[in-house]
Write a protein that holds these residues in place. Structure first.
Motif, PDB file in Angstrom:
ATOM      1  N   LYS A   4       0.857  -1.180   0.000  1.00 42.29           N
ATOM      2  CA  LYS A   4       0.000   0.000   0.000  1.00 42.29           C
ATOM      3  C   LYS A   4       0.896   1.233   0.000  1.00 42.29           C
ATOM      4  O   LYS A   4       1.902   1.297   0.689  1.00 42.29           O
ATOM      5  N   LYS A   5       0.480   2.227  -0.791  1.00 45.27           N
ATOM      6  CA  LYS A   5       1.279   3.451  -0.951  1.00 45.27           C
ATOM      7  C   LYS A   5       0.433   4.650  -0.589  1.00 45.27           C
ATOM      8  O   LYS A   5      -0.783   4.644  -0.742  1.00 45.27           O
ATOM      9  N   SER A   6       1.099   5.705  -0.124  1.00 48.08           N
ATOM     10  CA  SER A   6       0.414   6.965   0.183  1.00 48.08           C
ATOM     11  C   SER A   6       1.001   8.062  -0.685  1.00 48.08           C
ATOM     12  O   SER A   6       2.211   8.097  -0.922  1.00 48.08           O
ATOM     13  N   THR A   7       0.115   8.929  -1.173  1.00 48.92           N
ATOM     14  CA  THR A   7       0.535  10.018  -2.041  1.00 48.92           C
ATOM     15  C   THR A   7      -0.222  11.275  -1.651  1.00 48.92           C
ATOM     16  O   THR A   7      -1.418  11.231  -1.372  1.00 48.92           O
ATOM     17  N   THR A   8       0.473  12.388  -1.648  1.00 48.34           N
ATOM     18  CA  THR A   8      -0.157  13.670  -1.359  1.00 48.34           C
ATOM     19  C   THR A   8      -0.592  14.297  -2.668  1.00 48.34           C
ATOM     20  O   THR A   8       0.180  14.370  -3.630  1.00 48.34           O
ATOM     21  N   VAL A   9      -1.893  14.715  -2.721  1.00 49.13           N
ATOM     22  CA  VAL A   9      -2.438  15.349  -3.914  1.00 49.13           C
ATOM     23  C   VAL A   9      -3.176  16.615  -3.502  1.00 49.13           C
ATOM     24  O   VAL A   9      -3.528  16.803  -2.336  1.00 49.13           O
ATOM     25  N   VAL A  10      -3.407  17.473  -4.488  1.00 53.05           N
ATOM     26  CA  VAL A  10      -4.190  18.689  -4.261  1.00 53.05           C
ATOM     27  C   VAL A  10      -5.462  18.561  -5.087  1.00 53.05           C
ATOM     28  O   VAL A  10      -5.406  18.366  -6.299  1.00 53.05           O
ATOM     29  N   ILE A  11      -6.615  18.659  -4.395  1.00 51.88           N
ATOM     30  CA  ILE A  11      -7.907  18.591  -5.067  1.00 51.88           C
ATOM     31  C   ILE A  11      -8.720  19.790  -4.607  1.00 51.88           C
ATOM     32  O   ILE A  11      -8.947  19.976  -3.409  1.00 51.88           O
ATOM     33  N   GLY A  12      -9.138  20.595  -5.565  1.00 49.65           N
ATOM     34  CA  GLY A  12      -9.945  21.764  -5.246  1.00 49.65           C
ATOM     35  C   GLY A  12      -9.236  22.738  -4.318  1.00 49.65           C
ATOM     36  O   GLY A  12      -9.869  23.390  -3.488  1.00 49.65           O
ATOM     37  N   GLY A  13      -7.928  22.811  -4.434  1.00 50.15           N
ATOM     38  CA  GLY A  13      -7.148  23.739  -3.616  1.00 50.15           C
ATOM     39  C   GLY A  13      -6.811  23.202  -2.232  1.00 50.15           C
ATOM     40  O   GLY A  13      -6.153  23.881  -1.455  1.00 50.15           O
ATOM     41  N   ARG A  14      -7.229  22.003  -1.921  1.00 53.16           N
ATOM     42  CA  ARG A  14      -6.940  21.399  -0.610  1.00 53.16           C
ATOM     43  C   ARG A  14      -5.975  20.230  -0.797  1.00 53.16           C
ATOM     44  O   ARG A  14      -6.014  19.530  -1.798  1.00 53.16           O
ATOM     45  N   VAL A  15      -5.144  20.023   0.214  1.00 52.54           N
ATOM     46  CA  VAL A  15      -4.158  18.950   0.183  1.00 52.54           C
ATOM     47  C   VAL A  15      -4.772  17.715   0.852  1.00 52.54           C
ATOM     48  O   VAL A  15      -5.336  17.789   1.945  1.00 52.54           O
ATOM     49  N   TYR A  16      -4.648  16.583   0.168  1.00 47.78           N
ATOM     50  CA  TYR A  16      -5.149  15.308   0.674  1.00 47.78           C
ATOM     51  C   TYR A  16      -4.043  14.269   0.566  1.00 47.78           C
ATOM     52  O   TYR A  16      -3.210  14.323  -0.336  1.00 47.78           O
ATOM     53  N   THR A  17      -4.079  13.298   1.450  1.00 49.99           N
ATOM     54  CA  THR A  17      -3.192  12.154   1.347  1.00 49.99           C
ATOM     55  C   THR A  17      -4.049  10.965   0.929  1.00 49.99           C
ATOM     56  O   THR A  17      -4.970  10.576   1.644  1.00 49.99           O
ATOM     57  N   LEU A  18      -3.740  10.437  -0.242  1.00 51.27           N
ATOM     58  CA  LEU A  18      -4.466   9.274  -0.762  1.00 51.27           C
ATOM     59  C   LEU A  18      -3.617   8.032  -0.542  1.00 51.27           C
ATOM     60  O   LEU A  18      -2.405   8.054  -0.740  1.00 51.27           O
ATOM     61  N   SER A  19      -4.255   6.958  -0.125  1.00 47.65           N
ATOM     62  CA  SER A  19      -3.558   5.691   0.072  1.00 47.65           C
ATOM     63  C   SER A  19      -4.205   4.640  -0.806  1.00 47.65           C
ATOM     64  O   SER A  19      -5.426   4.619  -0.976  1.00 47.65           O
ATOM     65  N   GLY A  20      -3.369   3.757  -1.325  1.00 49.20           N
ATOM     66  CA  GLY A  20      -3.881   2.686  -2.156  1.00 49.20           C
ATOM     67  C   GLY A  20      -2.750   1.847  -2.712  1.00 49.20           C
ATOM     68  O   GLY A  20      -1.574   2.096  -2.423  1.00 49.20           O
ATOM     69  N   PHE A  21      -3.102   0.857  -3.495  1.00 50.84           N
ATOM     70  CA  PHE A  21      -2.110  -0.043  -4.078  1.00 50.84           C
ATOM     71  C   PHE A  21      -1.656   0.420  -5.457  1.00 50.84           C
ATOM     72  O   PHE A  21      -0.778  -0.176  -6.050  1.00 50.84           O
ATOM     73  N   GLU A  22      -2.268   1.496  -5.937  1.00 53.12           N
ATOM     74  CA  GLU A  22      -1.914   2.022  -7.247  1.00 53.12           C
ATOM     75  C   GLU A  22      -0.642   2.861  -7.160  1.00 53.12           C
ATOM     76  O   GLU A  22      -0.253   3.329  -6.106  1.00 53.12           O
ATOM     77  N   ASP A  23      -0.050   3.095  -8.329  1.00 51.84           N
ATOM     78  CA  ASP A  23       1.140   3.944  -8.401  1.00 51.84           C
ATOM     79  C   ASP A  23       0.774   5.388  -8.094  1.00 51.84           C
ATOM     80  O   ASP A  23      -0.365   5.816  -8.274  1.00 51.84           O
ATOM     81  N   GLU A  24       1.779   6.156  -7.685  1.00 48.42           N
ATOM     82  CA  GLU A  24       1.588   7.578  -7.399  1.00 48.42           C
ATOM     83  C   GLU A  24       1.086   8.300  -8.646  1.00 48.42           C
ATOM     84  O   GLU A  24       0.202   9.155  -8.562  1.00 48.42           O
ATOM     85  N   GLU A  25       1.629   7.942  -9.800  1.00 48.23           N
ATOM     86  CA  GLU A  25       1.226   8.580 -11.056  1.00 48.23           C
ATOM     87  C   GLU A  25      -0.277   8.414 -11.289  1.00 48.23           C
ATOM     88  O   GLU A  25      -0.963   9.349 -11.702  1.00 48.23           O
ATOM     89  N   TYR A  26      -0.790   7.234 -11.023  1.00 46.82           N
ATOM     90  CA  TYR A  26      -2.218   6.980 -11.199  1.00 46.82           C
ATOM     91  C   TYR A  26      -3.043   7.848 -10.247  1.00 46.82           C
ATOM     92  O   TYR A  26      -4.032   8.462 -10.655  1.00 46.82           O
ATOM     93  N   LEU A  27      -2.645   7.898  -8.999  1.00 46.03           N
ATOM     94  CA  LEU A  27      -3.384   8.706  -8.018  1.00 46.03           C
ATOM     95  C   LEU A  27      -3.348  10.189  -8.394  1.00 46.03           C
ATOM     96  O   LEU A  27      -4.339  10.907  -8.212  1.00 46.03           O
ATOM     97  N   GLN A  28      -2.240  10.653  -8.932  1.00 49.60           N
ATOM     98  CA  GLN A  28      -2.138  12.045  -9.389  1.00 49.60           C
ATOM     99  C   GLN A  28      -3.075  12.284 -10.574  1.00 49.60           C
ATOM    100  O   GLN A  28      -3.705  13.340 -10.676  1.00 49.60           O
TER     101      GLN A  28
END
Length: 152
Positions: A4-28
């Motif tokens: 499981k991987k965690s990635t920080t993304v920005v959605i709607g101007g807010r920062v979120y940490t997404l976790s999942g088994f997908e690559d960071e590129e996919y989550l972005q």
């Protein structure tokens, strides 16, 4: 199974940490898709005037709509691919059948050519025999007979 991987993304101007088994590129890419949808709707005056719950619902409905349209398109493409695979199989089968037929015809052609040559040879012999029977031998024997008659 990958970790499981965690990635920080920005959605709607807010920062979120997404976790999942997908690559960071996919989550972005997912975050970018949602941001593009938000940007698309913020250009619409009625969306901007709606309360947060209504905006969220409009966004969710549109994302679900995109999902179902893409799912239907994928199903259609899979059906088309299946049909093309069947057509390809049928064409390959037809090609093999045609190649076998061609080989059979080539063999038959060779046999007929050989038979034709044999028949020509038989015809020549029969014509020669017929000429001999009707006119007598047309060979050197006639010349020898004439020569011997002259000598007598």
């Amino acid at each position: 199974m990958s970790a499981k991987k965690s990635t920080t993304v920005v959605i709607g101007g807010r920062v979120y940490t997404l976790s999942g088994f997908e690559d960071e590129e996919y989550l972005q890419r997912v975050a970018t898709y949602i941001n593009n949808k938000i940007d698309e709707f913020t250009k619409v005056d009625s969306y901007r005037k709606a309360n947060a719950d209504q905006r969220a619902m409009v966004l969710e409905l549109n994302i679900a709509d995109d999902y179902f349209k893409m799912k239907e398109k994928a199903t259609d493409l899979e059906t088309q691919l299946s049909q093309k695979d069947k057509e390809l199989y049928d064409l390959k089968h037809q090609l093999i059948t045609n190649q076998v037929d061609k080989e059979d015809l080539s063999e038959r052609e060779e046999a007929l050519k050989k038979e034709n040559e044999e028949l020509k040879a038989i015809k020549e012999k029969l014509e020669s025999s017929l000429a001999d029977a009707l006119l007598g031998p047309a060979s050197d024997d006639q010349d020898e007979e004439k020569t011997s008659e002259k000598k007598k």
